[in-house]
Write a protein that holds these residues in place. Structure first.
Motif, PDB file in Angstrom:
ATOM      1  N   VAL A 193       7.013  -7.933  -8.372  1.00 24.56           N
ATOM      2  CA  VAL A 193       5.574  -7.791  -8.641  1.00 24.56           C
ATOM      3  C   VAL A 193       5.409  -7.307 -10.073  1.00 24.56           C
ATOM      4  CG1 VAL A 193       3.443  -6.607  -8.020  1.00 24.56           C
ATOM      5  CG2 VAL A 193       5.056  -7.289  -6.232  1.00 24.56           C
ATOM      6  N   GLN A 194       4.548  -7.960 -10.836  1.00 23.18           N
ATOM      7  CA  GLN A 194       4.230  -7.559 -12.204  1.00 23.18           C
ATOM      8  C   GLN A 194       2.758  -7.143 -12.222  1.00 23.18           C
ATOM      9  OE1 GLN A 194       6.469  -7.619 -14.834  1.00 23.18           O
ATOM     10  NE2 GLN A 194       4.955  -6.574 -16.070  1.00 23.18           N
ATOM     11  N   SER A 250      -6.015   0.331  -6.237  1.00 20.01           N
ATOM     12  CA  SER A 250      -5.429   0.642  -4.930  1.00 20.01           C
ATOM     13  C   SER A 250      -4.003   0.151  -4.894  1.00 20.01           C
ATOM     14  CB  SER A 250      -6.243  -0.037  -3.830  1.00 20.01           C
ATOM     15  OG  SER A 250      -6.037  -1.451  -3.870  1.00 20.01           O
ATOM     16  N   PRO A 251      -3.255   0.615  -3.881  1.00 20.83           N
ATOM     17  CA  PRO A 251      -1.925   0.042  -3.688  1.00 20.83           C
ATOM     18  C   PRO A 251      -2.034  -1.447  -3.336  1.00 20.83           C
ATOM     19  CG  PRO A 251      -2.154   2.108  -2.480  1.00 20.83           C
ATOM     20  CD  PRO A 251      -3.526   1.739  -2.932  1.00 20.83           C
ATOM     21  N   ILE A 252      -0.963  -2.127  -3.561  1.00 23.09           N
ATOM     22  CA  ILE A 252      -0.890  -3.533  -3.170  1.00 23.09           C
ATOM     23  C   ILE A 252      -0.296  -3.565  -1.768  1.00 23.09           C
ATOM     24  CG2 ILE A 252       0.095  -5.805  -3.693  1.00 23.09           C
ATOM     25  CD1 ILE A 252       0.307  -4.894  -6.605  1.00 23.09           C
ATOM     26  N   MET A 253      -1.141  -3.951  -0.784  1.00 26.68           N
ATOM     27  CA  MET A 253      -0.721  -3.996   0.611  1.00 26.68           C
ATOM     28  C   MET A 253      -0.052  -5.347   0.878  1.00 26.68           C
ATOM     29  SD  MET A 253      -1.694  -1.017   1.248  1.00 26.68           S
ATOM     30  CE  MET A 253      -1.224  -0.984   2.981  1.00 26.68           C
ATOM     31  N   LEU A 254       0.966  -5.332   1.720  1.00 21.96           N
ATOM     32  CA  LEU A 254       1.786  -6.508   1.958  1.00 21.96           C
ATOM     33  C   LEU A 254       1.660  -6.953   3.398  1.00 21.96           C
ATOM     34  CD1 LEU A 254       4.968  -5.251   0.093  1.00 21.96           C
ATOM     35  CD2 LEU A 254       3.175  -6.752  -0.815  1.00 21.96           C
ATOM     36  N   ILE A 283       2.922  -1.444  -2.668  1.00 26.89           N
ATOM     37  CA  ILE A 283       3.217  -1.154  -4.075  1.00 26.89           C
ATOM     38  C   ILE A 283       2.153  -0.210  -4.577  1.00 26.89           C
ATOM     39  CG2 ILE A 283       3.620  -2.111  -6.345  1.00 26.89           C
ATOM     40  CD1 ILE A 283       5.618  -2.984  -4.207  1.00 26.89           C
ATOM     41  N   VAL A 284       2.582   0.991  -4.981  1.00 25.19           N
ATOM     42  CA  VAL A 284       1.608   2.011  -5.362  1.00 25.19           C
ATOM     43  C   VAL A 284       1.097   1.742  -6.769  1.00 25.19           C
ATOM     44  CG1 VAL A 284       2.698   3.710  -3.859  1.00 25.19           C
ATOM     45  CG2 VAL A 284       3.429   3.513  -6.222  1.00 25.19           C
ATOM     46  N   PRO A 285      -0.132   2.168  -7.109  1.00 25.99           N
ATOM     47  CA  PRO A 285      -0.686   1.973  -8.464  1.00 25.99           C
ATOM     48  C   PRO A 285       0.154   2.729  -9.497  1.00 25.99           C
ATOM     49  CG  PRO A 285      -2.388   2.572  -6.890  1.00 25.99           C
ATOM     50  CD  PRO A 285      -1.103   2.799  -6.194  1.00 25.99           C
ATOM     51  N   SER A 303       2.531   1.428 -11.430  1.00 24.88           N
ATOM     52  CA  SER A 303       3.775   0.735 -11.796  1.00 24.88           C
ATOM     53  C   SER A 303       3.440  -0.569 -12.514  1.00 24.88           C
ATOM     54  CB  SER A 303       4.599   0.429 -10.539  1.00 24.88           C
ATOM     55  OG  SER A 303       4.935   1.618  -9.877  1.00 24.88           O
ATOM     56  N   SER A 304       4.127  -0.827 -13.628  1.00 31.68           N
ATOM     57  CA  SER A 304       3.908  -2.102 -14.320  1.00 31.68           C
ATOM     58  C   SER A 304       4.699  -3.227 -13.681  1.00 31.68           C
ATOM     59  CB  SER A 304       4.286  -1.979 -15.797  1.00 31.68           C
ATOM     60  OG  SER A 304       5.665  -1.636 -15.897  1.00 31.68           O
ATOM     61  N   SER A 305       5.805  -2.855 -13.020  1.00 34.92           N
ATOM     62  CA  SER A 305       6.596  -3.862 -12.321  1.00 34.92           C
ATOM     63  C   SER A 305       7.289  -3.179 -11.162  1.00 34.92           C
ATOM     64  CB  SER A 305       7.624  -4.505 -13.244  1.00 34.92           C
ATOM     65  OG  SER A 305       8.537  -3.533 -13.710  1.00 34.92           O
ATOM     66  N   ALA A 306       7.476  -3.927 -10.101  1.00 38.56           N
ATOM     67  CA  ALA A 306       8.114  -3.388  -8.907  1.00 38.56           C
ATOM     68  C   ALA A 306       8.715  -4.540  -8.129  1.00 38.56           C
ATOM     69  CB  ALA A 306       7.101  -2.619  -8.054  1.00 38.56           C
ATOM     70  N   SER A 307       9.467  -4.188  -7.090  1.00 36.35           N
ATOM     71  CA  SER A 307      10.033  -5.197  -6.211  1.00 36.35           C
ATOM     72  C   SER A 307      10.001  -4.675  -4.786  1.00 36.35           C
ATOM     73  CB  SER A 307      11.466  -5.533  -6.619  1.00 36.35           C
ATOM     74  OG  SER A 307      12.286  -4.390  -6.514  1.00 36.35           O
ATOM     75  N   PHE A 308      10.021  -5.600  -3.822  1.00 40.38           N
ATOM     76  CA  PHE A 308      10.050  -5.196  -2.410  1.00 40.38           C
ATOM     77  C   PHE A 308      10.854  -6.224  -1.635  1.00 40.38           C
ATOM     78  CE2 PHE A 308       6.331  -7.902  -2.763  1.00 40.38           C
ATOM     79  CZ  PHE A 308       6.424  -8.724  -1.641  1.00 40.38           C
TER      80      PHE A 308
END
Length: 810
Positions: free
Chosen positions: A666-667, A674-678, A696-698, A700-705
């Motif tokens: 996620v970029q 808000s968080p990004i719900m999956l 994915i919590v607010p 972060s510029s980039s994350a992974s799950f």
């Protein structure tokens, strides 16, 4: 005492010569020598009894004509070769003798092609070698002459001390064997073929194939410097050498004038009369000429310049000679070895007459034919003997004064292979020795030019990038003849500055080795300098020079474009920074290769930035990788966003009852509230999907799950269903058996028998034919959805799809 002993030796020899001539003329009809054929008489000498000795070169023997005209063999059995030392000279083998000298006791022979001086004891007739060996060379000075080496000795003479002087023609020297000690030394010529040294030391002078010698009563030496077209004198008192006749130019001119201004053509044998006048054979002018001892003038005393035979019984200057090689002088008379006419002729009171040899009866001419210019490694020259009948014998080929080879005649033709001739100019002549009916013949000179053979060159490296150091150049030669490959090498140098600009540079190629002069480089190779590669890097930094990929609206940002090269040198040209297709800045790089641009005017949102370098005359162009740069809004209502994509494999296959995991990245672009719900959709029945992390919590510029998909085993359900159906089918039969009046044991056995298929079906996984179809593999497209809230736009969502295939249990 001999009645002639009151005369000096030179005068006694002259008197005997006159007697010999008178007796010959008086008794010509009874003279056996007049009818005896000769083959290329090349040297003559009188002893103090008036006997004449003749070196018959092509018969490889020495003959003697006494005062009565009788002819006999003194040395040589007529077979070309070497042998006989210590035995009778008449049984010995000689090879092309071309020089004679005689004293009261001995006859000296220049055994030319055996590279030896041989001596015949006139009392015993025994022959021996006194100098030289079968190896051609020029060694042994200041040691015993027997241990020395010679190279094609020709003319001989004796001085007043009894010392033997030798024209060592092949090594361009005059050497002396001292009578008292037998030691050999060089008295003239330093061994180089050429012309130099007049007025200086004779030992340091440069000669070219001397083939005539004579000494006066004072010991001064005179020599025919044959291929220098000169007669030269060595002063015994000072040891200096000077020219007495000839300018060095080949030709005929100068009679009745100063001898030093005359032109000569291959002078050979020479001698002196009692007054010191010099007589010599001007061979290729077909004359005998005289240099006056007092005035220094030159005149012709025999020969009209025409090549041939004529004039016997007439004035000597009106007679025709043919390649006269030697002359022996006496008071009032001189004898000529008229070599190519196969005769010995004498001149007395200006009248010429043949005294030995009938000459040949069938006229011949000899010519050389072939290409005048051939490349090295090729060609041949044909010698053609023009005659009305077939001649026997051989043709000898000469390159200048050096004899190359002897080729037997075949149908009056002999062929010389010139493929081994070195590059350069070759003056070729051919000589025919004659036979019993055909006279000897000499061709006119044939000039053959052998041009160097072209070779190609390949070099390594053939090209370099600008800025690379020029290494040592290696190369290979293509086109060398196999025989010369070990004898030719090359060195390579490049005439270029330390940092050559782009272009082509000639590589100087120098050939080395013993055969290098026979080759030339067809085209000099070139070293090509090509443009150097470059690379572009674009970076961004905030005012504090901190690396950044995002700034707030209005915040200054410093963009730096940097051009690099793997080689030395500094790229020039133009650098440009782009925002998409919009040019932000352009200019030339500084000394560090940088172009900087500071701005605070970028609009809010994402920007794709890049930098380009245009290249210049020495460097190639290049473009940086695209850089994603974000400008954040200053207001919280900025519209944030994100992207989501699979990270790795998007397709997996599992067996029912097992699990699979998919990774996603996620970029985050800007700020989201808000968080990004999956979540996941498209899952098969009985399949459960879980996420780690679950959101994915607010911030972060980039994350992974990771999404994990777990399946449940469905085969047992199928088997239980089948078992239940069998149970329902056998139940009525079982109840019927129990109602019948049978023993209980029988009813139990019947019930077990009826239930056995159900029990077997329920206990195994085998699918029997005739029942419900077994499950097959299924593929599912699973959609993963990320959902977040943006303050400006509300709810935003993005999806990514992966594929899952579930195979049944085996």
């Amino acid at each position: 005492m001999d009645s002639l002993s009151i005369f000096p030796p030179r005068r006694r020899w002259g008197i005997w010569a006159c007697v010999f001539l008178l007796l010959t003329l008086a008794g010509r009809a009874q003279n056996p020598a007049i009818t005896h054929p000769l083959l290329l008489p090349s040297a003559i000498a009188f002893d103090n009894q008036g006997n004449l000795y003749v070196a018959e070169t092509s018969n490889h023997m020495i003959r003697k004509i006494d005062r009565t005209g009788n002819i006999s063999i003194v040395a040589g059995d007529g077979v070309q070769g070497y042998g006989g030392d210590g035995g009778a000279a008449t049984s010995a083998q000689l090879d092309s003798p071309q020089g004679l000298a005689v004293d009261a006791s001995n006859l000296y022979i220049a055994d030319t092609h055996n590279h030896r001086i041989r001596r015949v004891n006139l009392s015993t007739g025994v022959i021996s070698t006194i100098a030289g060996s079968s190896i051609a060379g020029s060694t042994g000075d200041h040691g015993p002459a027997r241990s020395a080496t010679l190279d094609r000795p020709t003319a001989l003479t004796l001085n007043g001390n009894g010392d033997l002087l030798i024209a060592d023609s092949g090594r361009h020297r005059i050497r002396r064997i001292e009578a008292a000690s037998g030691v050999i030394t060089t008295v003239a010529g330093e061994g180089t073929q050429g012309y130099a040294g007049d007025s200086g030391s004779a030992a340091l002078a440069v000669l070219d194939s001397p083939q005539g010698l004579a000494a006066d009563d004072g010991g001064n030496l005179y020599l025919a410097d044959t291929h220098n077209q000169r007669i030269r004198r060595i002063d015994i008192a000072t040891g200096t050498i000077s020219t007495m006749a000839g300018t060095g130019a080949f030709g005929y001119a100068g009679d009745s004038g100063e001898a030093t201004s005359a032109k000569l053509a291959l002078p050979h044998g020479l001698t002196l009369d009692a007054q010191g006048n010099i007589f010599f054979t001007d061979s290729s002018n077909h004359r005998v000429r005289r240099i006056d001892a007092v005035t220094g003038t030159i005149t012709t005393v025999a020969g009209d310049g025409d090549q041939g035979f004529s004039g016997d019984g007439g004035v000597s200057t009106a007679a025709s000679l043919n390649e006269a090689r030697a002359v022996a002088i006496s008071s009032g008379a001189f004898t000529i070895a008229d070599a190519a006419n196969q005769r010995i002729r004498q001149v007395s009171n200006g009248v010429i007459q043949t005294v030995v040899g009938p000459g040949a009866t069938i006229p011949v001419t000899l010519s050389l034919n072939g290409d005048a210019s051939v490349p090295y490694g090729f060609g041949r020259i044909t010698a053609m003997l023009a005659s009305g009948t077939s001649a026997s014998g051989s043709i000898s080929f000469f390159d200048g004064s050096a004899m190359l080879t002897t080729v037997p005649l075949a149908s009056n033709v002999a062929i010389l292979d010139t493929s081994a001739f070195a590059a350069g100019q070759h003056i070729l002549t051919a000589s025919y020795t004659g036979d019993a009916t055909h006279p000897a013949a000499q061709s006119t000179p044939f000039t053959l030019t052998v041009t160097p053979l072209s070779v190609a060159v390949m070099i390594l490296p053939a090209s370099l990038s600008y800025g690379e150091a020029i290494p040592s150049i290696a190369g290979s030669l293509m086109g060398l003849l196999p025989r010369d490959q070990p004898n030719v090498s090359a060195t390579f140098t490049v005439d270029a500055p330390a940092l050559p600009v782009v272009g082509s540079y000639t590589v100087k190629t120098v050939l080395h080795g013993s055969a290098a002069g026979n080759y030339t480089v067809a085209a000099l190779p070139v070293l090509t300098i090509t443009k150097a590669r470059t690379a572009m890097i674009l970076t961004a930094a905030t005012a504090g020079l901190n690396f950044a990929t995002a700034v707030d609206v209005g915040q200054p940002v410093l963009f730096t474009a940097h051009v690099t090269s793997a080689t030395t040198g500094s790229p020039t040209g133009t650098m440009s920074i782009y925002d998409g297709g919009d040019l932000l800045s352009a200019g030339r790089p500084d000394s560090s290769g940088n172009l900087t641009f500071t701005t605070s005017a970028l609009s809010s949102g994402p920007h794709t930035l890049s930098a380009t370098y245009s290249g210049d005359s020495n460097f190639n162009s290049s473009t940086s990788p695209a850089m994603l740069f974000t400008v954040n809004p200053s207001s919280p209502v900025f519209s944030g966003d994100f992207t989501m994509a699979p990270n790795g494999s998007t397709t997996q296959t599992i067996i029912d009852g097992r699990s699979a995991s998919f990774s996603f990245s996620v970029q985050v672009l800007g700020n989201i509230a808000s968080p990004i719900m999956l979540s996941a959709s498209g899952l098969p029945e009985t399949v459960i999907a879980s996420f780690n992390p679950s959101a994915i919590v607010p911030g972060s510029s980039s994350a992974s799950f990771t999404m994990t998909v777990a399946t449940q085993k469905s085969v047992a359900v199928y088997q239980k269903t089948r078992s239940a159906l069998f149970t329902l089918l056998i139940l009525p039969f079982s109840l019927f058996e129990w109602k019948r009046k049978r023993p209980i044991s029988v009813r139990v056995l019947v019930t077990i028998f009826l239930a056995l298929p159900v029990m077997l079906t329920g206990c195994g996984d085998r699918i029997r034919s005739g029942g419900p179809a077994p499950p097959t593999a299924k593929t599912y497209a699973i959609t993963v959805t990320g959902t977040a809230v943006d303050l400006a736009r509300g709810q935003i969502s993005h999806t990514a799809t992966v594929t899952l295939t579930v195979q049944p249990q085996p």
